[in-house]
Design a protein around this motif. Sequence first.
Motif, PDB file in Angstrom:
ATOM      1  N   ILE A  96      40.883   1.499  38.604  1.00  6.84           N
ATOM      2  CA  ILE A  96      40.527   2.776  37.881  1.00  6.84           C
ATOM      3  C   ILE A  96      39.303   3.301  38.504  1.00  6.84           C
ATOM      4  O   ILE A  96      38.027   2.688  38.216  1.00  6.84           O
ATOM      5  CB  ILE A  96      40.507   2.693  36.346  1.00  6.84           C
ATOM      6  CG1 ILE A  96      41.838   1.986  35.895  1.00  6.84           C
ATOM      7  CG2 ILE A  96      40.124   4.134  35.725  1.00  6.84           C
ATOM      8  CD1 ILE A  96      42.938   2.801  36.269  1.00  6.84           C
ATOM      9  N   PHE A 103      40.119   4.870  29.958  1.00  9.80           N
ATOM     10  CA  PHE A 103      41.399   4.471  30.397  1.00  9.80           C
ATOM     11  C   PHE A 103      42.139   3.142  29.651  1.00  9.80           C
ATOM     12  O   PHE A 103      43.049   3.424  28.821  1.00  9.80           O
ATOM     13  CB  PHE A 103      41.683   4.405  31.815  1.00  9.80           C
ATOM     14  CG  PHE A 103      42.881   4.053  32.319  1.00  9.80           C
ATOM     15  CD1 PHE A 103      43.495   5.141  32.803  1.00  9.80           C
ATOM     16  CD2 PHE A 103      43.591   2.812  32.414  1.00  9.80           C
ATOM     17  CE1 PHE A 103      44.983   4.898  33.281  1.00  9.80           C
ATOM     18  CE2 PHE A 103      44.779   2.669  32.865  1.00  9.80           C
ATOM     19  CZ  PHE A 103      45.501   3.616  33.022  1.00  9.80           C
ATOM     20  N   TRP A 144      44.067  11.087  34.053  1.00 11.57           N
ATOM     21  CA  TRP A 144      44.241   9.910  35.300  1.00 11.57           C
ATOM     22  C   TRP A 144      45.695  10.336  35.889  1.00 11.57           C
ATOM     23  O   TRP A 144      46.192   9.448  36.538  1.00 11.57           O
ATOM     24  CB  TRP A 144      44.121   8.634  34.535  1.00 11.57           C
ATOM     25  CG  TRP A 144      42.709   8.313  34.107  1.00 11.57           C
ATOM     26  CD1 TRP A 144      41.934   7.742  34.948  1.00 11.57           C
ATOM     27  CD2 TRP A 144      42.346   8.401  33.037  1.00 11.57           C
ATOM     28  NE1 TRP A 144      40.691   7.654  34.111  1.00 11.57           N
ATOM     29  CE2 TRP A 144      40.987   7.854  32.859  1.00 11.57           C
ATOM     30  CE3 TRP A 144      43.010   8.633  31.694  1.00 11.57           C
ATOM     31  CZ2 TRP A 144      40.230   7.907  31.618  1.00 11.57           C
ATOM     32  CZ3 TRP A 144      42.060   8.723  30.319  1.00 11.57           C
ATOM     33  CH2 TRP A 144      40.636   7.922  30.560  1.00 11.57           C
TER      34      TRP A 144
END
Length: 265
Positions: A96, A103, A144
Motif C-alpha cells: 500500500i 487502509f 485506493w
Amino acid sequence: MLLLVIFAPIIAAGFITLGAPARATAFGASLITLLLSSLIFLGIDRTASGFQHLSSFPISPDLHLDFTVGVDGLSVIMILLASLVLLAAVWFTGKIDRYESAFYSCLLLIAAGAIGAFASLNLFFFYAFHELALIPTFLLIGIWGSGNRVRAAWKITIYLALGSFVLLIGLIMLYRAIPPDARTLDMRELQAASSQISPSNQSPIYLLLLFGFGTLISLVPLHTWAPEAYAAAPAPAAMLHAGVLKKFGLYGLLRIALPMLPDAA
C-alpha cells in the motif's frame, strides 16, 4: 468469546490508528478472530434450538435497547465466513503506497461491522453494525480504487445509502406494527410478536424490506452499482464486500423479512 470476535478487529483498528504496525496488527487480529469464531462454530450445540453464546448488556430500558449478541446455526456460519475472508483479504493485500494504516483499519472495520450485524439480536445494533461496515467500503473504493474510482464510489454510496434509508423505514414500520404493549427491539421477541401483524399490514412493510435488503444484495433491477464498484475496488475490499457484506442483505431477508412477514412474503 463472541464479544471478542466482534471487537477484536475494532480494537486492532484503534491500535493501528495510534501507530501500531498496520499489516502485522491487522493480520494478528484477523487470525485471532478466525480462531475464536472457529471455536464457537465447533462448540455450538447442534441439537439445541435457539441462540447460544448469549451476552446482553442493558443500555436504555425505557427504549428496550440492549446490546445483545448470540449465534445460531445460520449466524455462526456467516461469522465464520466473515472471519475467513478477513484473514484472506489481509494476507493477500499487496504493498500500500499511501495511508497504509487507514487502509488496514478500513478492512478491519468492514469485517467488524459484518460480524457484529450477524451476531446482533437487537434490531438497532443489527442495523448500526451494517452501517459501520458501509462507510469504510466507500473510502476504500474512493481512495485506493482504480479506474473511474470516484464515479464508482459515488454510485455505490448513493445506491446503498438509499437502500439503507428505505430499510430503516421498513424496520421502523415493522416495530410500530406490533401492538404497543408488545413492542421490542429484541429480534427473538419481535419474531414472536410479529404474529399479531395482520396480513394487510405486512405487505407494505415487506416491500420496503425487500427493496432495502435487495439493494444491498444487488437484486435486479437494483444491481447496477455492483459491476462498477467491484471493478474499481481494491481486491481486498471487493473480497470483503462481495464475499461477506453483500450477504447481509440475504441474511436480513432470512432473519427478519421472511419469518416475521410470512403472508406478505
